[in-house]
Design a protein around this motif. Structure first.
Motif, mmCIF file in Angstrom:
data_model
loop_
_atom_site.group_PDB
_atom_site.id
_atom_site.type_symbol
_atom_site.label_atom_id
_atom_site.label_comp_id
_atom_site.label_asym_id
_atom_site.label_seq_id
_atom_site.Cartn_x
_atom_site.Cartn_y
_atom_site.Cartn_z
ATOM 1 N N SER A 81 63.476 1.015 -35.913
ATOM 2 C CA SER A 81 63.140 0.245 -37.126
ATOM 3 C C SER A 81 62.938 1.189 -38.301
ATOM 4 O O SER A 81 63.232 0.843 -39.449
ATOM 5 N N PHE A 92 47.859 4.682 -32.159
ATOM 6 C CA PHE A 92 48.339 4.333 -33.504
ATOM 7 C C PHE A 92 47.177 4.109 -34.477
ATOM 8 O O PHE A 92 47.356 3.562 -35.555
ATOM 9 N N ARG A 143 47.841 -4.176 -25.417
ATOM 10 C CA ARG A 143 47.614 -3.646 -26.772
ATOM 11 C C ARG A 143 46.423 -2.685 -26.760
ATOM 12 O O ARG A 143 46.447 -1.648 -27.409
ATOM 13 N N HIS A 177 50.929 -10.404 -32.596
ATOM 14 C CA HIS A 177 52.025 -9.470 -32.315
ATOM 15 C C HIS A 177 52.382 -8.591 -33.513
ATOM 16 O O HIS A 177 53.442 -7.956 -33.518
ATOM 17 N N ARG A 200 59.710 -17.525 -31.086
ATOM 18 C CA ARG A 200 58.542 -17.993 -30.338
ATOM 19 C C ARG A 200 58.905 -19.313 -29.634
ATOM 20 O O ARG A 200 59.923 -19.920 -29.947
ATOM 21 N N LEU A 215 55.703 -7.060 -26.293
ATOM 22 C CA LEU A 215 56.203 -8.028 -27.279
ATOM 23 C C LEU A 215 56.310 -9.429 -26.681
ATOM 24 O O LEU A 215 56.284 -10.428 -27.383
ATOM 25 N N CYS A 230 53.114 -5.649 -35.767
ATOM 26 C CA CYS A 230 53.670 -4.372 -35.303
ATOM 27 C C CYS A 230 52.583 -3.324 -35.009
ATOM 28 O O CYS A 230 51.745 -3.033 -35.859
ATOM 29 N N HIS A 238 48.426 -9.761 -23.027
ATOM 30 C CA HIS A 238 48.893 -9.082 -24.236
ATOM 31 C C HIS A 238 47.774 -8.205 -24.808
ATOM 32 O O HIS A 238 47.974 -7.040 -25.141
ATOM 33 N N ALA A 287 57.060 -8.099 -43.154
ATOM 34 C CA ALA A 287 57.983 -7.145 -42.518
ATOM 35 C C ALA A 287 57.465 -6.686 -41.157
ATOM 36 O O ALA A 287 58.251 -6.393 -40.261
#
Ligand code: HEM
Length: 418
Positions: free
Chosen positions: A262, A119, A112, A366, A310, A101, A368, A108, A360
């Motif tokens: 979450s 996922f 990922r 970034h 940020r 995150l 989710c 990053h 959301a």
């Protein structure tokens, strides 16, 4: 310290008062404050010290653009040294800020790329059968718990154990053992809260230590005998030098806790909203095609994550305002989702409207990792629960999460099933 800037106009002063209320009072209903911010100062200059200073965005268009703007980056270690001087000495932030995150650009992307396959569509298709069986079993157990009109806490009985069971399956860890630490994981997520009392900081750090302890043996075991689960992928990445040891723990804790925390919040809020809007609940219960659109509308209406932070790595223009390099920028996701310029009648729940571009799950690099997984959990659980208990009703005030500014949701949801 960021430079202090005085608000220039009376609108800005009123908006700043609303922002302070958002941060420093417990708000069960932050949406009127968001509306005030959008109207009075959609790009609010905040003179508050350290991380709370900088700029606060409340319109959907500005939030969406900011999340996609690569000149706005997560807080780096240098920024944290300047803006949150004690972060290196705290267990939670020392590890949490080494997670995906808070990484950017190539680094990053690399992390990922390591975790994304867990996922992807095919992995989730494999998981769907497990998820459905787990939901059916837990809903049957719930029926026993709530027999004869007994009041049941839906968080304890289902919105916590269900996503916990799913994330344990992904990690390949025992859900019964994890259950003992489940509330610690929820506390640990509060390291993302904008305002933390010393007592909360202490609890968050204790939670980090507890979870690190819980994972010590499983990590050792994967080093000896790697498998195909997410934990093995993280351990392999550490052993091959893609992650250092702090990054291993940081990502492990983030993925594990974000992976159910979450969802606890979302499922709890979604059920509460549906019970408060019986006509909407009836649509989800009776129309087999309604669940997917309903999940997005419920995520839009009251998401579990309301703010993202940020830093401007260079001067940028946000919502028509020049933002100097080094300024923190706060993106109010919960406000963006209720912006009337984005969606008509934003304060009405309409599970048939479809809310495709809600924020959301944030947006941009970034976005989710677990968005598809979280959607699938809700699509499986919500219709099942509503069909099994068509007369379920709230049986008291839900207990809201503390402090509840960045992360919102209920910790206790009393219902009667029949
Ligand atoms: C309804 C449930 C969920 C919601 C609303 C949600 C929301 C979010 C949001 C808003 C962000 C971006 C934060 C930011 O940019 O500052 C995020 C990032 C993330 N989420 Fe979720 N999340 C959910 C479920 C999950 C699940 C199930 C997992 C994992 C199993 C997960 C793992 C992550 C990770 C690893 C990140 C960091 C991504 C990155 O920085 O590249 N989340 N989530």
């Amino acid at each position: 310290m960021t430079a202090l800037i005085s608000p220039a106009t009376s609108s800005e002063r009123a908006a700043l008062t609303a922002y302070r209320k958002l941060l420093f009072s417990r708000n069960r209903d932050p949406f009127p404050l968001y509306a005030q911010l959008r109207e009075q100062a959609p790009v609010l200059r905040s003179p508050l010290p350290n991380l709370l200073g900088g700029y606060v965005l409340s319109r959907h268009s500005d939030c969406s653009a900011a999340l996609r703007n690569r000149a706005l980056m997560p807080f780096s270690e240098d920024h944290l040294d300047r803006l949150m001087p004690n972060w290196r000495t705290r267990s939670a932030s020392r590890l949490g800020y080494r997670s995906v995150l808070f990484q950017h650009q190539e680094r990053h992307f690399e992390v990922r790329r390591t975790i994304n396959p867990h996922f992807g569509r095919s992995k989730l298709a494999e998981l769907r059968g497990f998820m459905t069986e787990l939901a059916q079993r837990q809903v049957s157990e719930l029926a026993e718990l709530g027999a004869s009109g007994r009041v049941v806490d839906l968080v304890d009985a289902i919105t916590l154990p269900f996503p916990l069971g799913v994330i344990c399956r992904l990690f390949g860890v025992d859900p019964r053992a994890a259950r003992r630490f489940a509330w610690s994981g929820r506390t640990l997520s509060c390291f993302l809260e904008a305002v933390q009392t010393p007592a909360l900081q202490r609890r968050v750090d204790e939670a980090a230590d507890e979870l690190v302890g819980f994972f010590t043996e499983p990590v050792r075991q994967r080093r000896r005998e790697p498998g195909a689960d997410l934990l093995s992928t993280l351990v392999r990445a550490a052993d091959s030098g893609v992650l250092d040891e702090r990054e291993l723990l940081g990502n492990l804790l983030l993925l594990f806790t974000a992976g159910y925390d979450s969802s606890i919040s979302f499922l709890g809020s979604a059920i509460r909203i549906l019970l408060e809007h019986p006509q909407q609940a009836a649509i989800v219960r009776d129309d087999p095609d309604a669940a997917s659109g309903a999940v997005d509308e419920l995520l839009r209406y009251d998401p579990p994550v309301h703010m993202g932070g940020r830093i401007a790595s260079q001067p940028v223009c946000l919502g028509g305002q020049e933002v100097p390099a080094g300024s923190p920028v706060w993106v109010l996701l919960g406000s963006a989702n209720r912006d009337p310029a984005y969606v008509a009648e934003p304060d009405t729940v309409d599970v048939t409207r479809g809310s495709p571009s809600h924020l959301a799950f944030a947006a941009g690099p970034h976005t989710c990792v677990g968005a598809r997984l979280a959607r699938m959990e809700a699509e499986v659980l919500l219709p099942l629960l509503l069909r099994r208990f068509p007369r379920m009703r709230l049986a008291g005030e839900p207990t809201h999460r503390y402090p509840g500014t960045v992360l919102r949701g209920v910790d206790r949801l009393p219902v009667v099933l029949e």
